[in-house]
Design an enzyme around this catalytic site. Sequence first.
Site, PDB file in Angstrom:
ATOM      1  N   SER A 194      16.690 -68.744 -31.686  1.00 51.45           N
ATOM      2  CA  SER A 194      17.558 -67.625 -31.302  1.00 51.45           C
ATOM      3  C   SER A 194      18.242 -67.065 -32.536  1.00 51.45           C
ATOM      4  O   SER A 194      19.229 -67.608 -33.008  1.00 51.45           O
ATOM      5  CB  SER A 194      18.612 -68.072 -30.275  1.00 51.45           C
ATOM      6  OG  SER A 194      19.451 -69.057 -30.814  1.00 51.45           O
ATOM      7  N   TRP A 222      21.164 -72.036 -40.737  1.00 49.36           N
ATOM      8  CA  TRP A 222      21.702 -70.991 -41.621  1.00 49.36           C
ATOM      9  C   TRP A 222      23.201 -70.780 -41.417  1.00 49.36           C
ATOM     10  O   TRP A 222      23.696 -69.646 -41.390  1.00 49.36           O
ATOM     11  CB  TRP A 222      20.962 -69.660 -41.412  1.00 49.36           C
ATOM     12  CG  TRP A 222      19.472 -69.797 -41.523  1.00 49.36           C
ATOM     13  CD1 TRP A 222      18.772 -70.640 -42.333  1.00 49.36           C
ATOM     14  CD2 TRP A 222      18.492 -69.057 -40.789  1.00 49.36           C
ATOM     15  NE1 TRP A 222      17.421 -70.466 -42.147  1.00 49.36           N
ATOM     16  CE2 TRP A 222      17.221 -69.504 -41.210  1.00 49.36           C
ATOM     17  CE3 TRP A 222      18.559 -68.060 -39.824  1.00 49.36           C
ATOM     18  CZ2 TRP A 222      16.033 -68.994 -40.698  1.00 49.36           C
ATOM     19  CZ3 TRP A 222      17.387 -67.539 -39.323  1.00 49.36           C
ATOM     20  CH2 TRP A 222      16.137 -67.998 -39.755  1.00 49.36           C
ATOM     21  N   SER A 224      26.775 -70.562 -42.598  1.00 50.89           N
ATOM     22  CA  SER A 224      27.608 -70.432 -43.792  1.00 50.89           C
ATOM     23  C   SER A 224      28.790 -71.385 -43.679  1.00 50.89           C
ATOM     24  O   SER A 224      29.451 -71.446 -42.641  1.00 50.89           O
ATOM     25  CB  SER A 224      28.104 -68.989 -43.944  1.00 50.89           C
ATOM     26  OG  SER A 224      27.025 -68.101 -44.134  1.00 50.89           O
ATOM     27  N   GLU A 435      25.260 -61.198 -39.377  1.00 46.56           N
ATOM     28  CA  GLU A 435      26.267 -60.597 -38.487  1.00 46.56           C
ATOM     29  C   GLU A 435      25.686 -59.401 -37.731  1.00 46.56           C
ATOM     30  O   GLU A 435      26.347 -58.382 -37.536  1.00 46.56           O
ATOM     31  CB  GLU A 435      27.524 -60.204 -39.270  1.00 46.56           C
ATOM     32  CG  GLU A 435      28.282 -61.416 -39.798  1.00 46.56           C
ATOM     33  CD  GLU A 435      29.682 -61.084 -40.252  1.00 46.56           C
ATOM     34  OE1 GLU A 435      30.288 -60.160 -39.688  1.00 46.56           O
ATOM     35  OE2 GLU A 435      30.177 -61.765 -41.158  1.00 46.56           O
ATOM     36  N   THR A 437      21.515 -57.946 -37.359  1.00 44.76           N
ATOM     37  CA  THR A 437      20.589 -57.225 -38.227  1.00 44.76           C
ATOM     38  C   THR A 437      20.732 -55.721 -37.979  1.00 44.76           C
ATOM     39  O   THR A 437      21.054 -55.276 -36.878  1.00 44.76           O
ATOM     40  CB  THR A 437      19.128 -57.622 -37.957  1.00 44.76           C
ATOM     41  OG1 THR A 437      18.729 -57.129 -36.663  1.00 44.76           O
ATOM     42  CG2 THR A 437      18.946 -59.135 -37.988  1.00 44.76           C
TER      43      THR A 437
END
Length: 626
Positions: A194, A222, A224, A435, A437
């Site tokens: 997802s 991924w 951060s 945040e 695409t």
Amino acid sequence: MWQLKTIQFAKCSVHSIIFRRLSVSDFKLSTNRDSKQFSVKENESFMANIFRRSLVPKQVFPYPDVLSLEQKESTCSLIGPFERFFSEINDAAQSDESGKVDEKILSALWELGAFALQVPPNFGGLGLNNTQYGRLCEIVGANDLGLGITIGAHQSIGFKGILLYGTPEQKEKYLPKVSTEHVYAAFALTEPSSGSDAGSIRSRAVKSDDKKYYVLNGSKIWISNGGIADIMTVFAQTELVDLKTGEKKDKVTAFIVERSFGGVTNGPPEKKMGIKASNTAEVYFEDVKIPIENILGKEGDGFKVAMNILNNGRFGMGATLSGTMKKCIEIATSHANNRVQFGQKLKNYGSIQEKLAQMSILQYATESMAFTISQNMDNGSQDYHLEAAISKIYASESAWYVCDEAIQILGGMGFMVEAGLERVLRDLRIFRIFEGTNDILRLFIALTGIQYAGSHLKELQSAFKNPSANLGLIFKEASKRAASKVGLGGCDLSSHVAPELQPYAKKTEECIDLFGQSVEVLLLRYNKNIVNEQFILNLLANAAIDIYSMVVTQSRSSRALNLNLPTAQHEVYLTKALTIQASERAMKNITTATSRRHQNLTEKFSIIARTVCEKDGVYSTGVIEV
């Protein structure tokens, strides 16, 4: 399903207007339960309203100016220390090379309060509003995007959910930690299955029999700050029971998860193209016991929580990248002012002038968007999501262009590590992806606006069921359509801009009026199937983006003229040039969206793409094959 049948308006003084069949059953519409009359929730968003051929200028005219003198002074008092930090302490190139930020640098940031800019002072933060926060984001963006990700992932999304949705107890417990105790936060939504489709996440949290906690299992990718965060906003599927039907359904719920709960681990830092200084890692959850009081928002409202967190922080990206563009322009300008080729300085060549002008136009529009949105938010607006999405797209694509052109102006020097621009270009590439695409956000812009337009068309249909009681609405809509048919225009911006800019506002008016007409035509043509017409939706989104860029720059430069600012005339030139370009693009995109001939091209695109996918790549005869 509802349908707007063929209806002929009563003849007005110009001519009659005819509506055709319309079906938009997929649109979520607002109704007033206390009345049988259909109603639509009014939206103050300028961009939402142009989809229905309506001008609501409140959010853009006059250009907002919300900071008090005290707020301006307090912001200025922070600018100096932030700039000194980047000039004297931070080393962006070293952090990029080592793939991490030195602890001394991070400690200095904590001392500055950079990790708690918007946290209320009673919880240890600086208590800045969105506009003040955006001004400091510009400084970060001008100096180190990799470090900016560490800061932004922590507060713009990491613990932002606690600020927006936290209970008093949750705020009391967690905000001091993330503000003053050097505890990092992260936002954990994305999973291997997802990415943009946040609703398809597989991480699952199961409520215990005693209903005192949830047990979470799953993984996120991924993330951060994923390897350094001790507090995370995590989203997982939970089973809920519909109180009316008794049916069990899976819905996403948001949780505040502490690493200290146990069962939270992470993988090694990811190797990335850019933003190497930031920590990006996969995070794993194995039988993590989350107390029931750590639900963020309501059970089952996780998707809403996630989207509002992202929407709330998007303006910050525009502010950050406007700072990045400023720095790129400064580097390019310095080179153009000093580099001599063929007996002249680069600044005297038309091709270089064109580049510098275009770069400056994009920076001005990006900054204007970001601070229009932030100041509307500070004024209490809740209707800024379309504008925030537009700002994110415009900023991320403009910054890439500006940095690339700065490298081009420097030539071979720009390609070298020493110039610092190659690192910026690598760092910038992610901004068109995370945040939300840009591809998904374009669809969000078009479909959200179309939904709002469709809602008002249904309101009109409802009015025709009782015409005698709704003559005002009926004739208002009829007059608006009739006026645009004979070129009178559906909106008037002239009273909102400086006299010098009125001819340019007229160009924008024409775009807005044609835009609204085209949305209506497309709704009538495709009905609810408009959601499947992504080629068309992208054209509408691109036109909307250009329209917003024109409006905010006309508003901002009018303010500069009215206040007699020293930069006023330069801002006017930036606005005029942007309007000429943007209005031409917008008109072309709007016209193409309703063109039958364009459908022929998009069909070819689809056929080509399907063949490429079927053949797993390029499918053509080799040039020397027989």
